[in-house]
Design a protein around this motif. Structure first.
Motif, PDB file in Angstrom:
ATOM      1  N   ASP A 343      50.806  32.856   5.529  1.00  0.00           N
ATOM      2  CA  ASP A 343      52.231  33.205   5.506  1.00  0.00           C
ATOM      3  C   ASP A 343      52.438  34.531   4.791  1.00  0.00           C
ATOM      4  N   GLY A 344      53.292  35.364   5.340  1.00  0.00           N
ATOM      5  CA  GLY A 344      53.615  36.650   4.716  1.00  0.00           C
ATOM      6  C   GLY A 344      54.984  36.603   4.053  1.00  0.00           C
ATOM      7  N   ILE A 345      55.491  37.790   3.713  1.00  0.00           N
ATOM      8  CA  ILE A 345      56.765  37.859   2.985  1.00  0.00           C
ATOM      9  C   ILE A 345      57.935  37.366   3.836  1.00  0.00           C
ATOM     10  N   THR A 346      57.891  37.619   5.153  1.00  0.00           N
ATOM     11  CA  THR A 346      58.971  37.160   6.035  1.00  0.00           C
ATOM     12  C   THR A 346      59.048  35.638   6.039  1.00  0.00           C
ATOM     13  N   GLU A 347      57.876  34.983   6.142  1.00  0.00           N
ATOM     14  CA  GLU A 347      57.846  33.512   6.139  1.00  0.00           C
ATOM     15  C   GLU A 347      58.335  32.972   4.793  1.00  0.00           C
ATOM     16  N   MET A 348      57.983  33.703   3.722  1.00  0.00           N
ATOM     17  CA  MET A 348      58.425  33.249   2.391  1.00  0.00           C
ATOM     18  C   MET A 348      59.956  33.272   2.297  1.00  0.00           C
ATOM     19  N   TYR A 349      60.564  34.368   2.750  1.00  0.00           N
ATOM     20  CA  TYR A 349      62.026  34.453   2.756  1.00  0.00           C
ATOM     21  C   TYR A 349      62.620  33.329   3.597  1.00  0.00           C
ATOM     22  N   GLU A 350      62.106  33.187   4.814  1.00  0.00           N
ATOM     23  CA  GLU A 350      62.669  32.204   5.749  1.00  0.00           C
ATOM     24  C   GLU A 350      62.592  30.786   5.190  1.00  0.00           C
ATOM     25  N   LYS A 351      61.402  30.405   4.707  1.00  0.00           N
ATOM     26  CA  LYS A 351      61.214  29.022   4.219  1.00  0.00           C
ATOM     27  C   LYS A 351      62.009  28.772   2.946  1.00  0.00           C
ATOM     28  N   THR A 352      62.015  29.760   2.042  1.00  0.00           N
ATOM     29  CA  THR A 352      62.736  29.586   0.772  1.00  0.00           C
ATOM     30  C   THR A 352      64.216  29.394   1.030  1.00  0.00           C
ATOM     31  N   ARG A 353      64.779  30.214   1.896  1.00  0.00           N
ATOM     32  CA  ARG A 353      66.223  30.119   2.151  1.00  0.00           C
ATOM     33  C   ARG A 353      66.573  28.885   2.978  1.00  0.00           C
ATOM     34  N   ALA A 354      65.710  28.518   3.914  1.00  0.00           N
ATOM     35  CA  ALA A 354      65.973  27.331   4.734  1.00  0.00           C
ATOM     36  C   ALA A 354      65.965  26.074   3.868  1.00  0.00           C
ATOM     37  N   GLU A 355      65.043  26.021   2.892  1.00  0.00           N
ATOM     38  CA  GLU A 355      64.959  24.853   2.007  1.00  0.00           C
ATOM     39  C   GLU A 355      65.996  24.905   0.886  1.00  0.00           C
ATOM     40  N   GLY A 356      66.279  26.119   0.425  1.00  0.00           N
ATOM     41  CA  GLY A 356      67.088  26.275  -0.790  1.00  0.00           C
ATOM     42  C   GLY A 356      68.583  26.242  -0.572  1.00  0.00           C
ATOM     43  N   PHE A 357      69.042  26.725   0.584  1.00  0.00           N
ATOM     44  CA  PHE A 357      70.487  26.751   0.864  1.00  0.00           C
ATOM     45  C   PHE A 357      70.890  25.526   1.684  1.00  0.00           C
ATOM     46  N   GLY A 358      72.012  24.915   1.339  1.00  0.00           N
ATOM     47  CA  GLY A 358      72.555  23.803   2.115  1.00  0.00           C
ATOM     48  C   GLY A 358      73.229  24.298   3.380  1.00  0.00           C
ATOM     49  N   HIS A 359      73.666  23.343   4.228  1.00  0.00           N
ATOM     50  CA  HIS A 359      74.221  23.702   5.544  1.00  0.00           C
ATOM     51  C   HIS A 359      75.456  24.592   5.453  1.00  0.00           C
ATOM     52  N   GLU A 360      76.372  24.281   4.533  1.00  0.00           N
ATOM     53  CA  GLU A 360      77.609  25.060   4.462  1.00  0.00           C
ATOM     54  C   GLU A 360      77.322  26.492   4.023  1.00  0.00           C
ATOM     55  N   VAL A 361      76.413  26.659   3.067  1.00  0.00           N
ATOM     56  CA  VAL A 361      76.049  28.012   2.612  1.00  0.00           C
ATOM     57  C   VAL A 361      75.363  28.766   3.744  1.00  0.00           C
ATOM     58  N   GLN A 362      74.455  28.086   4.452  1.00  0.00           N
ATOM     59  CA  GLN A 362      73.784  28.726   5.591  1.00  0.00           C
ATOM     60  C   GLN A 362      74.808  29.179   6.635  1.00  0.00           C
ATOM     61  N   ARG A 363      75.782  28.291   6.902  1.00  0.00           N
ATOM     62  CA  ARG A 363      76.817  28.606   7.900  1.00  0.00           C
ATOM     63  C   ARG A 363      77.566  29.871   7.495  1.00  0.00           C
ATOM     64  N   ARG A 364      77.977  29.944   6.224  1.00  0.00           N
ATOM     65  CA  ARG A 364      78.785  31.087   5.795  1.00  0.00           C
ATOM     66  C   ARG A 364      77.961  32.367   5.716  1.00  0.00           C
ATOM     67  N   VAL A 365      76.698  32.245   5.326  1.00  0.00           N
ATOM     68  CA  VAL A 365      75.835  33.433   5.298  1.00  0.00           C
ATOM     69  C   VAL A 365      75.655  33.983   6.709  1.00  0.00           C
ATOM     70  N   MET A 366      75.488  33.094   7.676  1.00  0.00           N
ATOM     71  CA  MET A 366      75.309  33.546   9.071  1.00  0.00           C
ATOM     72  C   MET A 366      76.585  34.200   9.605  1.00  0.00           C
ATOM     73  N   ILE A 367      77.739  33.584   9.305  1.00  0.00           N
ATOM     74  CA  ILE A 367      79.015  34.191   9.741  1.00  0.00           C
ATOM     75  C   ILE A 367      79.156  35.571   9.102  1.00  0.00           C
ATOM     76  N   GLY A 368      78.883  35.630   7.782  1.00  0.00           N
ATOM     77  CA  GLY A 368      79.038  36.891   7.041  1.00  0.00           C
ATOM     78  C   GLY A 368      78.122  37.987   7.555  1.00  0.00           C
ATOM     79  N   THR A 369      76.886  37.615   7.851  1.00  0.00           N
ATOM     80  CA  THR A 369      75.919  38.599   8.353  1.00  0.00           C
ATOM     81  C   THR A 369      76.345  39.092   9.739  1.00  0.00           C
ATOM     82  N   TYR A 370      76.874  38.174  10.538  1.00  0.00           N
ATOM     83  CA  TYR A 370      77.346  38.509  11.885  1.00  0.00           C
ATOM     84  C   TYR A 370      78.510  39.510  11.821  1.00  0.00           C
TER      85      TYR A 370
END
Length: 495
Positions: A343-370
């Motif tokens: 695993d490289g740095i991209t996988e580390m970011y992806e896995k850490t954020r997928a495990e660390g953020f709950g659904h509502e936070v993920q939803r708002r981060v995706m809306i915000g990034t969009y």
């Protein structure tokens, strides 16, 4: 004196000064109440050793005659405030194990004044939510129940733990933060007082950021006088926060005369929403009558851009959240996901954020990034910022025309059951903020005051919106409303 935890700040302060009680006794009473109330899940990090140490120091200070108003008073601190050496997770898995080496400015000011920290309070993850159901610690539960119904109710969000703890007399008061209503909505749901001061009145330094142009700390207390006492300690200029304003902090308590004769109170027609429950409409009308009977003039006003507030807020807040939460990457602090071989740095970011953020936070981060992305920045984010300017101007025009405060409902309903608003339709939950978000978008002070009960015996609140920097005047109007409403209901103890 028994049941010391049931005192408010002003009563406890006066009892301490008179020598009728010690801070240690007050603190021990609250610590026992906290230990007996695990069913509410309000306190998520208990700090009894720190509390008793501070209480002893406060007693010495009081004896020496060097005691500010908050000295010796036991309070809870929302988990969004960084507290030195004490877990400060913002109710998120991604900040698991984070114990800051510094203290937020607001919690430091409270500590310097001699206030006693009992522990950290539950909340929605990163303050994103209206029901305290997005917390890594599990749901905070309201001390209120509907009639003879055993269903657990929400204490509101994001400051749900603070609301529940104050309403259940686990602490004398608590800190909250308000980005779109997160002090005022939970205060209304549990029958307590909550004030969001003008943006820039309280330092944001050391408070985990959600949406930096909207976030503001404030007190959640048992009554308006207590809110005035605690707010004065929390306010003040902070060179560490560039948005903090260099303005003298008045003695808010001294401004509570209850005299509002000649004040003009605006009633905005745009807040009469389709489908608003009849009891909310009735309470609002009764509130206006109470203020009129106290000598105020009631004036119908228009805030024409109100209907765009919720969509503008749910573009701006997630955009700022997406920017603020980019720092949680598994490198600098907090939790890092387990990585597989190769695993490289991209996988580390992806896995850490997928495990660390709950659904509502993920939803708002995706809306915000969009909405911040190259193709949509102008269509969404810039347009929302323009709408925000128009909303702010609506308020400026009304205040320029001589209105002193604006009266609205605090919430579109009483508290609802945990799990009753499903994740399937997040917009239903977002509608809870319909009366509160305009205040954050315009940077104004707003206060929620308990004013009545619904048919099922649950608290309902009214909101007063004030002129910028005139919290003292707003608190005085709220004090007059509180006196007229005479709300004294408390939840029956079931926990």
């Amino acid at each position: 004196m028994s049941d010391l935890n049931k005192l408010g700040l002003a009563e406890a302060r006066d009892a301490l000064r008179a020598g009728d009680v010690t801070s240690v006794e007050l603190t021990e009473s609250c610590l026992k109440a906290i230990d007996d109330a695990d069913a509410l899940n309000a306190f998520v990090h208990k700090t009894p050793e720190i509390a008793l140490e501070r209480a002893k120091a406060a007693d010495e200070r009081i004896k020496a005659g060097d005691a500010p108003s908050m000295c010796g008073l036991p309070i809870g601190i929302k988990d969004l405030f960084c507290t030195k050496g004490v877990p400060s997770q913002a109710a998120s898995k991604i900040l698991e194990g984070f114990k800051p080496e510094y203290e937020s400015t607001v919690s430091q000011q409270l500590a310097d004044s001699g206030a006693v920290m009992l522990g950290k309070l539950n909340m929605d993850e990163f303050a994103m939510g209206s029901s305290n159901e997005t917390s890594v610690y599990g749901n905070a539960v309201s001390p209120w129940r509907r009639g003879n119904d055993d269903a657990q109710l929400t204490p509101g969000g994001s400051s749900g733990g603070s609301a529940s703890a104050v309403a259940a007399d686990l602490c004398l008061a608590a800190t909250g933060t308000d980005t779109g209503g997160s002090i005022r909505q939970p205060a209304a749901f549990v029958g307590i007082t909550g004030i969001k001061p003008t943006y820039g009145r309280c330092s944001r330094w050391g408070i985990v950021a959600f949406a930096s142009s909207l976030d503001q700390a404030g007190p959640m207390t048992k009554n308006v006088r207590d809110a005035a006492i605690m707010l004065e300690t929390m306010c003040g200029h902070d060179p560490k926060d560039s948005t903090s304003t260099e303005l003298a902090v008045p003695n808010f308590e001294a401004m509570l005369t209850g005299d509002i004769k000649g004040k003009k109170i605006g009633i905005p027609k745009e807040y009469r929403m389709d489908g608003m429950p009849a009891e909310i409409e009735r309470l609002w009308a009764e509130g206006a009558e109470m203020l009129k009977a106290a000598g105020a003039e009631i004036v119908d006003i228009s805030l024409p851009h109100t209907k765009y507030a919720l969509p503008a807020y749910y573009v701006i807040a997630p955009a700022e959240a997406s920017s603020n939460l980019a720092r949680y990457d598994g490198v600098r602090y907090g939790r890092r996901a387990q990585l597989a071989q190769g695993d490289g740095i991209t996988e580390m970011y992806e896995k850490t954020r997928a495990e660390g953020f709950g659904h509502e936070v993920q939803r708002r981060v995706m809306i915000g990034t969009y909405v911040l992305s190259a193709g949509f920045y102008d269509a969404y984010y810039n347009r929302a910022r323009k709408v925000r300017t128009l909303i702010k101007k609506d308020f400026e025009d009304v205040f320029a025309a001589g209105i002193d405060a604006i009266l609205t409902p605090a919430t579109p309903s009483a508290s609802f059951g945990l799990g009753e608003m499903t994740e399937a339709d997040p917009v239903q939950m977002y509608l809870n903020d319909v009366f509160t978000v305009t205040v954050n978008l315009a940077g104004l002070p707003g206060i929620s005051v308990p004013a009545g009960l619904d048919q099922q015996g649950l608290p309902l609140g009214l909101q007063l919106i004030g002129r910028p920097w005139e919290e003292g005047d707003l608190l005085n109007t709220a004090y007059a409303l509180e006196s007229a409403a005479g709300f004294v209901a408390k939840p029956g103890k079931w926990w």
